[in-house]
Design an enzyme around this catalytic site. Structure first.
Site, short mmCIF file in Angstrom:
data_model
loop_
_atom_site.label_atom_id
_atom_site.label_comp_id
_atom_site.label_asym_id
_atom_site.label_seq_id
_atom_site.Cartn_x
_atom_site.Cartn_y
_atom_site.Cartn_z
CE1 TYR A 61 -3.90 1.91 1.13
CE2 TYR A 61 -1.83 3.53 1.55
CZ TYR A 61 -3.64 3.44 1.56
OH TYR A 61 -4.74 4.06 1.34
CG ASP A 102 13.23 6.91 0.79
OD1 ASP A 102 12.43 6.18 0.58
OD2 ASP A 102 12.76 8.03 1.04
CE1 TYR A 125 4.33 2.86 1.47
CE2 TYR A 125 6.20 3.80 1.94
CZ TYR A 125 6.53 3.17 1.53
OH TYR A 125 6.76 2.36 0.62
#
Length: 261
Positions: A61, A102, A125
């Site tokens: 996602y 990252d 996220y």
């Protein structure tokens, strides 16, 4: 070698399958239609039936801003889906490669982050991807965790396509100039991942193309190479507010990758 690749409909998964096939490997690419990774029983059944030698888990996602509102959906895919796949890989005796980001880092300072630096995500996220990393490490002694950044490829949505689309009806664009990272081409990344999965050199890796630039500099280069006469105004992160906070420093060191040849 039989390799299951999740996220085949996305830009990285697509290129990984293509690269593997080019080398004569048996590649099985799945999108959500073939395998819904949030359904635990389906994942275990699919992997047990397929009996892959390796799983390269590219599905994720990735709607970073949306994730701040759709936390459950984001967690289901990025954390639970990864857990089910890692468990299934363990049961099948398959190698496992998890594609991370990252965004597990806070992104302060100017030094490139090394693989052993403490993760400290600043958006949801990034948080789910770090949670997934921890689950993979707890379930599997031998796994690849590959952190990537700023990817673009022929398949799926990305910054290059967005800029080219804007160039069609804009003579001037505002682009953030104080977030620094490494634009990474999925075609190059796919070659690396296929190389890696055929070794036993497990661990956490940072995998990006060479060099660093800002999003604004990246945009300028995109317009230069495509011959589009678009002026880029470099603006600050604060001048372009987004729902999810982005790290300003996305520089990542590839010392582990170089050390592993």
């Amino acid at each position: 070698m039989k390799i299951l690749v999740t996220g085949y409909t996305g830009q990285l998964g697509y290129d990984v399958v293509k690269e593997g096939k080019k080398r004569g490997l048996e590649m099985v690419g799945t999108g959500q239609a073939e395998l819904d990774i949030v359904k635990e029983k389906d994942v275990h059944h699919f992997v047990a039936s397929l009996k892959p030698d390796a799983i390269i888990h590219c599905a994720a996602y990735t709607a970073v801003d949306k994730a701040e509102d759709e936390k459950e959906a984001c967690r289901n895919v990025n954390v639970n889906g990864t857990k089910y796949l890692a468990e299934a890989a363990k049961a099948a005796g398959a190698k496992f490669m998890f594609i991370s980001t990252d965004y597990v880092f806070k992104g302060e300072g100017t030094e490139p982050f090394v693989e052993t630096d403490q993760a400290d995500p600043i958006n949801y996220y990034g948080y789910t991807k770090y949670e997934a990393e921890k689950i993979v490490r707890s379930l599997l002694n031998d796994a690849f965790i590959v952190r990537i950044s700023w990817v673009f490829g022929i398949n799926g949505k990305n910054f290059v396509k967005t800029m080219l689309r804007l160039a069609e009806n804009h003579k001037e664009v505002n682009v953030v100039g104080d977030q620094i990272g490494s634009p990474t081409y999925t075609f190059d990344l796919a070659r690396l991942l296929i190389d890696m999965i055929q070794t036993e050199k497990y661990g956490i890796y940072h995998a990006t193309n060479e060099g660093f630039c800002s999003w604004a500099e990246f945009a300028e280069e995109i317009f230069r190479q495509s011959g589009k006469p678009v002026k880029v105004n470099s603006i600050t992160t604060e001048e372009y507010p987004t729902k999810a906070v982005r790290p300003k420093n996305s520089r990542m060191s590839k010392q582990k990758l170089r050390g592993s040849g």
